[in-house]
Each structure stands twice: as structure tokens, then as C-alpha cells.
Design a protein around this motif. Structure first.
Motif, PDB file in Angstrom:
ATOM      1  N   GLU A 184       0.746  -1.146   0.023  1.00  0.00           N
ATOM      2  CA  GLU A 184       0.188  -0.170   0.059  1.00  0.00           C
ATOM      3  C   GLU A 184       0.919   1.167  -0.125  1.00  0.00           C
ATOM      4  N   ILE A 185       0.600   2.107  -0.925  1.00  0.00           N
ATOM      5  CA  ILE A 185       1.347   3.404  -1.203  1.00  0.00           C
ATOM      6  C   ILE A 185       0.850   4.557  -0.320  1.00  0.00           C
ATOM      7  N   PRO A 186       1.666   5.178   0.249  1.00  0.00           N
ATOM      8  CA  PRO A 186       1.094   6.461   1.012  1.00  0.00           C
ATOM      9  C   PRO A 186       0.757   7.250   0.230  1.00  0.00           C
ATOM     10  N   PRO A 187      -0.396   8.071   0.808  1.00  0.00           N
ATOM     11  CA  PRO A 187      -1.029   9.086  -0.244  1.00  0.00           C
ATOM     12  C   PRO A 187      -0.070  10.023  -0.810  1.00  0.00           C
ATOM     13  N   GLN A 188       1.002  10.519   0.104  1.00  0.00           N
ATOM     14  CA  GLN A 188       1.671  11.709  -0.509  1.00  0.00           C
ATOM     15  C   GLN A 188       2.459  11.142  -1.691  1.00  0.00           C
ATOM     16  N   ALA A 189       2.829   9.837  -1.501  1.00  0.00           N
ATOM     17  CA  ALA A 189       3.704   9.462  -2.808  1.00  0.00           C
ATOM     18  C   ALA A 189       2.892   9.197  -3.925  1.00  0.00           C
ATOM     19  N   GLN A 190       1.823   8.833  -3.618  1.00  0.00           N
ATOM     20  CA  GLN A 190       0.644   8.888  -4.813  1.00  0.00           C
ATOM     21  C   GLN A 190       0.389   9.993  -5.525  1.00  0.00           C
ATOM     22  N   TRP A 191       0.154  10.897  -4.602  1.00  0.00           N
ATOM     23  CA  TRP A 191      -0.118  12.498  -5.385  1.00  0.00           C
ATOM     24  C   TRP A 191       1.059  12.758  -6.061  1.00  0.00           C
ATOM     25  N   MET A 192       2.321  12.775  -5.509  1.00  0.00           N
ATOM     26  CA  MET A 192       3.425  12.959  -6.090  1.00  0.00           C
ATOM     27  C   MET A 192       3.530  12.488  -7.472  1.00  0.00           C
ATOM     28  N   ARG A 193       3.394  11.213  -7.388  1.00  0.00           N
ATOM     29  CA  ARG A 193       3.702  10.319  -8.467  1.00  0.00           C
ATOM     30  C   ARG A 193       2.605  10.789  -9.446  1.00  0.00           C
ATOM     31  N   VAL A 194       1.428  11.200  -9.266  1.00  0.00           N
ATOM     32  CA  VAL A 194       0.436  11.917 -10.260  1.00  0.00           C
ATOM     33  C   VAL A 194       0.963  13.080 -10.850  1.00  0.00           C
ATOM     34  N   MET A 195       1.428  13.905 -10.112  1.00  0.00           N
ATOM     35  CA  MET A 195       1.902  15.327 -10.343  1.00  0.00           C
ATOM     36  C   MET A 195       3.078  15.012 -11.541  1.00  0.00           C
ATOM     37  N   LEU A 196       4.134  14.214 -10.992  1.00  0.00           N
ATOM     38  CA  LEU A 196       5.214  14.155 -11.867  1.00  0.00           C
ATOM     39  C   LEU A 196       4.915  13.431 -13.142  1.00  0.00           C
ATOM     40  N   THR A 197       4.089  12.387 -13.232  1.00  0.00           N
ATOM     41  CA  THR A 197       3.626  11.836 -14.411  1.00  0.00           C
ATOM     42  C   THR A 197       2.965  12.820 -15.304  1.00  0.00           C
ATOM     43  N   GLU A 198       2.094  13.695 -14.711  1.00  0.00           N
ATOM     44  CA  GLU A 198       1.350  14.635 -15.617  1.00  0.00           C
ATOM     45  C   GLU A 198       2.704  15.724 -16.093  1.00  0.00           C
ATOM     46  N   LEU A 199       3.484  16.024 -15.546  1.00  0.00           N
ATOM     47  CA  LEU A 199       4.808  16.861 -15.781  1.00  0.00           C
ATOM     48  C   LEU A 199       5.258  16.068 -16.915  1.00  0.00           C
ATOM     49  N   THR A 200       5.490  14.540 -16.677  1.00  0.00           N
ATOM     50  CA  THR A 200       6.235  14.016 -17.794  1.00  0.00           C
ATOM     51  C   THR A 200       5.264  13.927 -19.145  1.00  0.00           C
ATOM     52  N   ARG A 201       3.851  14.042 -18.915  1.00  0.00           N
ATOM     53  CA  ARG A 201       3.112  14.160 -20.175  1.00  0.00           C
ATOM     54  C   ARG A 201       3.271  15.545 -20.722  1.00  0.00           C
ATOM     55  N   LEU A 202       3.371  16.530 -19.959  1.00  0.00           N
ATOM     56  CA  LEU A 202       3.434  17.967 -20.505  1.00  0.00           C
ATOM     57  C   LEU A 202       4.920  17.742 -21.449  1.00  0.00           C
ATOM     58  N   ASN A 203       5.995  17.269 -20.874  1.00  0.00           N
ATOM     59  CA  ASN A 203       7.397  17.292 -21.333  1.00  0.00           C
ATOM     60  C   ASN A 203       7.250  16.535 -22.637  1.00  0.00           C
ATOM     61  N   SER A 204       6.584  15.366 -22.944  1.00  0.00           N
ATOM     62  CA  SER A 204       6.472  14.521 -23.846  1.00  0.00           C
ATOM     63  C   SER A 204       5.590  15.145 -24.902  1.00  0.00           C
ATOM     64  N   HIS A 205       4.622  16.029 -24.622  1.00  0.00           N
ATOM     65  CA  HIS A 205       3.517  16.461 -25.788  1.00  0.00           C
ATOM     66  C   HIS A 205       4.505  17.584 -26.123  1.00  0.00           C
ATOM     67  N   LEU A 206       5.272  18.312 -25.337  1.00  0.00           N
ATOM     68  CA  LEU A 206       6.107  19.652 -25.908  1.00  0.00           C
ATOM     69  C   LEU A 206       6.800  19.025 -26.771  1.00  0.00           C
ATOM     70  N   VAL A 207       7.830  17.838 -26.508  1.00  0.00           N
ATOM     71  CA  VAL A 207       8.820  17.225 -27.661  1.00  0.00           C
ATOM     72  C   VAL A 207       7.962  17.139 -28.912  1.00  0.00           C
ATOM     73  N   TRP A 208       6.717  16.481 -28.839  1.00  0.00           N
ATOM     74  CA  TRP A 208       6.030  15.960 -29.872  1.00  0.00           C
ATOM     75  C   TRP A 208       5.717  17.196 -30.732  1.00  0.00           C
ATOM     76  N   LEU A 209       5.060  18.296 -30.013  1.00  0.00           N
ATOM     77  CA  LEU A 209       4.702  19.596 -30.623  1.00  0.00           C
ATOM     78  C   LEU A 209       5.827  20.090 -31.363  1.00  0.00           C
ATOM     79  N   GLY A 210       6.774  20.146 -30.530  1.00  0.00           N
ATOM     80  CA  GLY A 210       7.930  20.944 -31.438  1.00  0.00           C
ATOM     81  C   GLY A 210       8.629  20.233 -32.521  1.00  0.00           C
TER      82      GLY A 210
END
Lengths: 397, 409
Positions: B108-134
């Protein structure tokens, strides 16, 4: 004395001067392009070689000269070697009929600021620019490379198609000025901005100016019409197989063509070396004012330098600009320096447009490009020519 | 070498033949070294003039054998392999693998880690989409957008560096939580970034969305029917641009995604332009998620309370005998994962990313298979480009947003 007066000597001297100036402009046009695009894209651009990268063109030339000159084994040798030569010589040839200003007096000699005043200068440039298609088409074909072939084919089709609206756009101001000599064309536009062909009645040539500019982008293979060298589709297009100076020749040809068409636009539509308003209203002070402001700005930023190295370089530039501003006030040089300033300024503005567009627009697709010229540009240019011809005939009766 | 000087196509099965119009067809070898195949994809194109008659993608030039290498690394070490698969979305790759193994371990993963994971994977999505768009815009000739996108991406990479010490191969998610404690000052840094980002998206839109040339190059290009895409295994933004609302974040929520409020944008035009608009909208939705994750970040530990899996704190290791023993065991041997198999799906920026992990009860995986989105998406290339012009091939494959590392593994 006789030597100085002789036609051959003066022509050779002028050819050398024009060639030298053109080559330097070519090299520095590239520097300007890189700088402008860099600033559009929030980065500094060339910065290492010399102050603000000013020696970058020299470095580039040395690099290109010393690169290995590769001759691929599967090419058609004579044509492969002929193509870059053809491209660069045609590009340089057309500059020979372009006038840069009125007469100039050097010692005992009075001469035109132009290599040859051909009475059919406009036709000559059109003819030569048609010839330059051969350089590109041959390069594509002789390389024996599929990407180069497609690039060469695209380029020939594109240049031939865009020549038509371009010629029609040129024909309209010719009708108004009633001459084919570029010099007389400019002289007909003297006396302020409202006599320039772009605003001159009976029918202001704004439309033909726009058509000419668009066609010029296509003629010189620039964005958004840079399909022949569309890097992302065709690797490098027609010059894929070229290296070293042969590659540089194509590169120089492209920039020389850019300068030629910009000069053409200036001569045909923007009044050539004529000032936008008479000297009596202070047009002769404009260059002084511009350079003085530039110098003052450079000095100010040198005093409050954002970067360490600017502390030295910017004041030097500032002083140079101020000296130039002073030179423009000297009555003995004003007679030829002022026209030269206006000519260079207008040509430079159009060149800036070329660079600006390159930084902004994506690229057309091949069929869209052809559709655009045949379905839109050509009819509009034709209509414009007809209306102009009608109005000219009506007013001169 | 064939007559024309182009190497013979090995096993490509395409031969030059006379077309109906009488001329000979040309076989053009696009790639593996070609500026817009984004890596080392090779497309064997059969051309009639500039029209594509047939297209055959060849993959495998970037084969790294990563899936095999999983079998000789212990579970925690293997996290670092996942980054290298899809190098533009490293944290999504980390997340999928960690979730799969955690499912096996029933951690069982504690909530802070889960939230942090969500935030960072969404930043990754931005990162990936930016490279794609560029890169996509660069392929179509818009050079400036590329540099604007990379300016923002730089900021994201700096945030990643602050978190994990690495810009690209972050390996920040570990089995049982995060690799390191979230750094001091991350909140301000992420906040500055996401406050500025909406105006940056507007900047890209200014350059492209209403640009006549851009519309001309992308509208109606690269169309492939939804049925074909489903048959070929295409997922992600490509499907959503065809009108199918399929997103693992909503359909099979993981890592507390069900607690976040966001939309799954869809479009129906199913062309390159629709995919472009869709990805821009996804960036905006990602921003919403990041903002929620940041504002609602629950306090608490950032790694699971599972001493046999997660390394103990340095302090505890020096004072408690038990912690020292666990530390020694985890470091020397790794941890054992109960026998079984598991399949975990997450939504990577490119589509559906699945991890199939088989454990035989030892400290190393028996087999790890990745169902990577790029592989599925790439199957659609031939269907998409047949009958179009060369220039459209570039626009079409650009709109798929594949990463060759992700395809070949």
C-alpha cells in the motif's frame, strides 16, 4: 589619364567593387539571418567568433573551403560539376544590371553606380533567373540520388510556375513607367513616396508588389516555399550529394538571388534610391538621426552592460555608429551616400521580411504550392495587369 | 548495390514496376537515417511520382534487449531500465512498472507518494507532448515553435533534476514509493512553471492554430478509420482524436487518479489537425491535474511502510538492529516477490502502456513484457499513408508521436 578614362578599366574596377560588396553582403546576410531568427526564438545566435559572432561568416567560409570535397562515384560527372557553377554564375550575373544609385564622381571620372545600364535590364534579369533553374534541376538529376532528384524536380516545376505571376507583376509598373531600363524606371519614380510605383496613380501597384514578393519567395526557394530543400522530407533536396565549396555555391546562389529580388522589388515598386520625401523637408537628416540613435543606444547599453564582454564591444560599435552619422552630414559625400543609404535601407527591409517569414511560417505542401500559384496568384496578377493597362491607356490618351 | 545506386531492399518485397501511367515506380528508402523519422525508423516507400503506392515500416534498428535484461536485474534495479525504453516519458515508464510489482507485493502506497506520482507523471506528459509538438511543427517547417517548446521543456527537466538529480533518466519512482524525499522548494518551482504555462500554450496556438498553411498541411491528412485503428492496436491520443473516449486514467484508475477532477478531451475529425488540437487540450488538462495534486498534496510519508521492500532511513539503520538487517538483505539480495503474474495498464503520453510481470518467487522477474503504445501506433503507418504525397507521410507519422526506443525495447 587615358587608362583611368578607358571604358574597360572602369568597368573592371566597378565589377570588382560590386563583386566584393556583394560577397561581403552575402556572408553577412547569413549572419544577420542567424541573429534575427535566433532572437525571434529567444536564443543568442552566433556569439563566440568575434564580438557578437561578427566573424562567424569568416569562420564559415574557412570551414567550407577546407572541408573534404567529395565526388560520389555514381554521379554524372560533367553535369554534377557544372550545376553549382551554373547556379552561382547565374545568380551573380543578374546583379550586373542592377543600379545602386545615381552618378558618382571619383576624381576626374564620373560614372553610374551600376555595372551596365542595359536598356532591357528587366528582361535580362528575368531571362537570367530562368536560366538559374538549370543549376538546380541539373544538380538534382546528376546526383543520381532519389531525394536530390525529387528536390530538383520540385524546384524546376516551382520556379517555372512562379515565374509567370512574377513577370506579370513586373509588367504592371513597367506599363506605368513606360521603360525597360531599371535606371529610367527609378528616375520616373522620383519626387517623394507618392510617386513610387507602389502608391503611384493611376492605379497603385500594391497588389503587384505583394504578388511580386510572394513569387520572389518561391523563386528563391525560401520558407514557406522551400520545398526543394525541405529538410524533413528530402534530407537536403537537390544539394544532398554536394559538399564543401560546391555546396557553398548553391548556398551563395540562394542568398545572391535573395539580394537580387529584394533589389528588384526596391527598384520596381519602392522608388529605388529616391528618398521618401524631398531633402527640403529634411530627408537628408534621416540617416544621421538613425545612426546617431543607434550609436547612443549602443553607448548607453555599453555603460550599463548586461554581459561582461558587452562592456568593451558595445561602446566601440556606438562610436562607429556616431562616426557614420557624422559622415552622412558631410556635403561632399552626401550626393552619392544618401541614395545608397535609401537603396540599401529599402532592400534591407525586404531582406528582413524574408528572414522574418522564415522564422514564423511552416511549409506548404507541393500540390498546395502549385494550386496557389495557378489558381490564385496567376489570375490575380493577370487581372491586375489588365486593369493597370486599361487605366494607363485611359489616362495617357 | 542495385543499378540505381541504392542498396537492395532486403526482404522488403517491393520491386520497381511499371505503373498504370506508364512511368516506372520509384522505391524510396526513408530512413533509418532521415531527419524526420524521429529516431531510426525505416520506411520503404513505393512512389508513383510523389504519391505513395505502398509503405512498409521496418523497425528494430534501436533494439536494446531491455525486456531480456529485466530477467537478470533484481526488482528494484530494474526500475532504471524502464526509463530507457521511452526516454521522453521516463516517469510514466517508472510508474507502470512500479505499480505492477507493487500489485504483486500487495503494497500500500502512502497518499503523498501517490499524489507526487500523479503530479510528476503529468509533468512527464507535458514534457512528452512538448517534444512532440516541437518536432512535429519542425517537420512541417515551423522552426520557431520547436525552440519555444524546448524552452518550456527545459524548465520541466530542471524540475525533474531538482527531484531526482537527473534530467531525463530520472528513475524517481521506486517500488514502495519514491526514490528520495521531495526536495525543499519544489512547490514554488512547480507553481511558477504551471502559472506561466497556459500563456505559453496560447503562444504555440498563436503560431499554429489559425495559420492557413498549418491548417492546409494538417486538416484532412492522415485519416484512418476507427475500426482499423482498433484492429491494429492503436491507443492514446490517436483514438481520442477519432472520437473514442478511452483513457486508462478514467477507465482503470491507478495511483489515485480517481480522486482528481479532469476531462478526457475527444475530437471526431480524426486527422492530423485534430490530434494536434487534442494534445494541446490534454496539456491543459494535465495542468489542471498538476495544480490539484500540488494544492491537495496530503502530508505523510513518501514511501510505504514495508521494511522488507523499502530501504530503511539512514538514521534508523544506524540505531536499530532490525533495520540494519533489512538494509543488508535488500542491498545484497533484493526482495522476494510472491509467485504470480500481473498486468498493469497506465496511460502514458503516447497511449496505453501495459506491464506484464511474471514472478517465480525469486528476487528477479521471471519475465517482463511491455505493451508499449508506440509499437501499436506504428502499425497504423501503412494504412495511413497509402495514396498520399510524401509531404503527408511526414505530417502523418509526426502526428502519431512514437518513440523508437518504445517500439523496439
Amino acid at each position: 589619364m587615358q587608362l583611368l578614362d578607358s571604358f574597360i578599366f572602369i568597368t573592371l574596377l566597378k565589377a570588382a567593387v560590386v563583386f566584393g560588396v556583394l560577397m561581403t553582403t552575402l556572408a553577412y546576410l547569413q549572419w544577420v539571418e542567424r541573429k534575427v531568427i535566433a532572437h525571434v526564438q529567444v536564443r543568442p545566435g552566433p556569439y563566440r567568433v568575434g564580438p557578437h559572432g561578427l566573424l562567424q561568416p569568416v569562420a564559415d567560409i574557412i570551414k567550407l573551403l577546407t572541408k573534404e570535397d567529395l565526388l560520389p562515384p555514381y554521379v554524372n560527372k560533367p553535369l554534377y560539376l557544372l550545376a553549382p557553377f551554373l547556379a552561382i554564375s547565374m545568380a551573380l550575373l543578374s546583379i550586373s544590371v542592377i543600379p545602386f544609385g545615381p552618378t558618382i564622381q571619383v576624381g576626374p571620372v564620373t560614372t553610374w553606380m551600376q555595372l551596365t545600364d542595359l536598356n532591357i535590364g528587366v528582361l535580362f534579369i528575368l531571362a537570367v533567373s530562368s536560366m538559374s533553374v538549370y543549376g538546380i534541376a541539373l544538380a538534382g538529376w546528376a546526383s543520381n540520388n532519389k531525394y536530390a532528384l525529387i528536390g530538383g524536380l520540385r524546384s524546376s516545376a516551382q520556379m517555372i510556375s512562379y515565374e509567370l505571376p512574377m513577370s506579370l507583376a513586373i509588367a504592371a509598373p513597367l506599363l506605368i513607367s513606360n521603360t525597360l531600363s531599371l535606371r529610367q524606371l527609378v528616375e520616373a519614380q522620383s519626387g517623394g513616396i507618392f510617386n513610387w510605383n507602389i502608391l503611384h496613380g493611376p492605379f497603385p501597384q500594391v497588389i503587384s508588389f505583394i504578388i511580386f514578393t510572394i513569387a520572389a519567395f518561391a523563386e528563391t526557394n525560401r520558407v514557406p516555399f522551400d520545398l526543394p530543400e525541405a529538410e524533413n522530407e528530402l534530407v537536403a533536396g537537390f544539394h544532398t550529394e554536394y559538399s564543401s565549396m560546391k555546396f557553398a555555391s548553391f548556398f551563395m546562389a540562394e542568398y545572391a538571388n535573395m539580394i537580387t529580388v529584394s533589389a528588384m522589388a526596391t527598384l520596381l515598386f519602392l522608388g529605388g534610391w529616391m528618398a521618401p520625401w524631398p531633402a527640403a523637408w529634411g530627408s537628408s537628416l534621416v540617416p544621421t538621426a538613425i545612426f546617431a540613435i543607434a550609436g547612443a543606444t549602443a553607448l548607453y547599453h555599453g555603460a550599463n552592460a548586461a554581459r561582461k564582454r558587452d562592456k568593451l564591444t558595445l561602446p566601440v560599435f556606438g562610436i562607429i555608429f556616431l562616426i557614420i552619422a557624422g559622415v552622412f552630414l558631410l556635403p561632399m559625400v552626401q550626393s552619392w551616400l544618401l541614395p545608397l543609404f535609401w537603396f540599401a535601407g529599402k532592400t534591407g527591409a525586404i531582406l528582413f521580411l524574408f528572414i522574418w517569414v522564415r522564422a514564423t511560417l511552416p511549409r506548404f505542401r507541393y500540390d498546395q504550392l502549385m494550386g496557389f500559384t495557378w489558381k490564385f496568384l496567376f489570375p490575380v496578377a493577370m487581372l491586375n495587369l489588365l486593369v493597370t493597362a486599361f487605366l494607363v491607356a485611359w489616362t495617357t490618351k | 548495390m542495385s543499378e540505381s545506386g541504392v542498396p537492395e531492399l532486403v526482404g522488403a518485397g517491393v520491386e520497381e514496376e511499371r505503373s498504370q501511367s506508364g512511368g516506372r515506380r520509384m522505391v524510396l528508402n526513408m530512413g533509418p537515417q532521415h531527419p524526420s523519422t524521429h529516431g531510426v525508423l525505416r520506411l520503404v516507400l513505393e512512389l508513383d511520382g510523389e504519391t505513395i503506392v505502398s509503405c512498409q515500416p521496418e523497425i528494430g534498428y534501436l533494439h536494446t534487449g531491455i525486456e531480456k535484461e529485466f530477467e537478470v536485474k533484481n526488482y528494484q534495479q530494474a526500475v532504471t531500465l524502464t526509463d530507457r525504453v521511452d526516454y521522453l516519458a521516463p516517469l510514466s515508464m517508472n510508474l507502470g512498472y512500479c505499480l505492477a510489482v507493487e500489485k504483486l507485493l500487495q503494497l500500500e502506497i502512502p497518499p503523498q507518494a501517490q499524489w507526487m506520482r500523479v503530479m510528476l507523471t503529468e509533468l512527464t506528459r507535458l514534457n512528452s507532448h512538448l517534444v512532440w509538438l516541437g518536432t512535429h511543427a519542425l517537420d512541417i517547417g515551423a522552426m520557431t515553435v520547436f525552440l519555444y517548446c524546448f524552452r518550456e521543456r527545459e524548465e520541466i527537466l530542471k524540475i525533474f533534476e531538482q527531484f531526482s538529480g537527473q534530467r531525463m533518466m530520472t528513475s524517481y519512482f521506486r517500488i514502495g514509493g519514491l526514490a528520495l524525499e521531495p526536495p525543499r522548494g519544489w512547490h514554488e518551482r512547480v507553481k511558477t512553471f504551471i502559472d506561466a504555462f497556459p500563456s505559453r500554450i496560447d503562444e504555440y496556438e498563436n503560431l499554429l492554430t489559425n495559420n492557413r498553411i498549418w491548417i492546409g498541411r494538417t486538416k484532412g491528412v492522415g485519416v484512418i478509420s476507427l475500426e482499423d485503428m482498433l484492429d491494429l492496436g492503436v491507443t492514446g491520443p490517436m483514438l481520442r482524436a477519432a472520437g473514442l473516449k478511452m483513457d486508462a486514467r478514467k477507465d482503470a484508475p491507478y495511483s489515485s487518479y480517481e480522486k482528481f477532477d479532469f476531462e478526457v478531451p475527444t475530437r471526431t475529425e480524426n486527422d492530423v489537425y485534430a490530434r494536434y488540437l487534442l494534445r494541446l487540450e490534454e496539456m491543459r488538462q494535465s495542468l489542471r491535474i498538476i495544480r490539484q495534486a500540488m494544492d491537495g498534496m496530503p502530508p505523510g510519508p513518501w514511501k510505504a511502510d514495508a521494511p522488507h521492500v523499502v530501504l530503511p532511513d539512514r538514521e534508523k539503520m544506524k540505531t536499530q538492529m532490525e533495520a540494519l538487517i533489512f538494509h543488508f538483505k535488500i542491498v545484497t539480495e533484493g526482495f522476494r516477490v510472491p509467485e504470480g503474474e500481473v498486468f498493469q495498464v497506465i496511460e502514458s503520453p503516447r497511449g496505453e502502456l501495459g506491464y506484464y510481470v511474471v514472478s517465480d518467487g525469486t528476487t528477479m522477474p521471471y519475465r517482463v513484457h511491455m505493451r508499449t503504445p508506440s509499437f501499436g501506433n506504428l502499425q497504423a503507418v501503412p494504412k495511413m499513408v497509402e495514396g498520399v504525397l510524401i509531404a503527408d507521410v511526414i505530417a502523418s507519422i509526426g502526428s502519431m508521436d512514437f518513440v523508437l526506443g518504445d517500439t523496439d525495447r
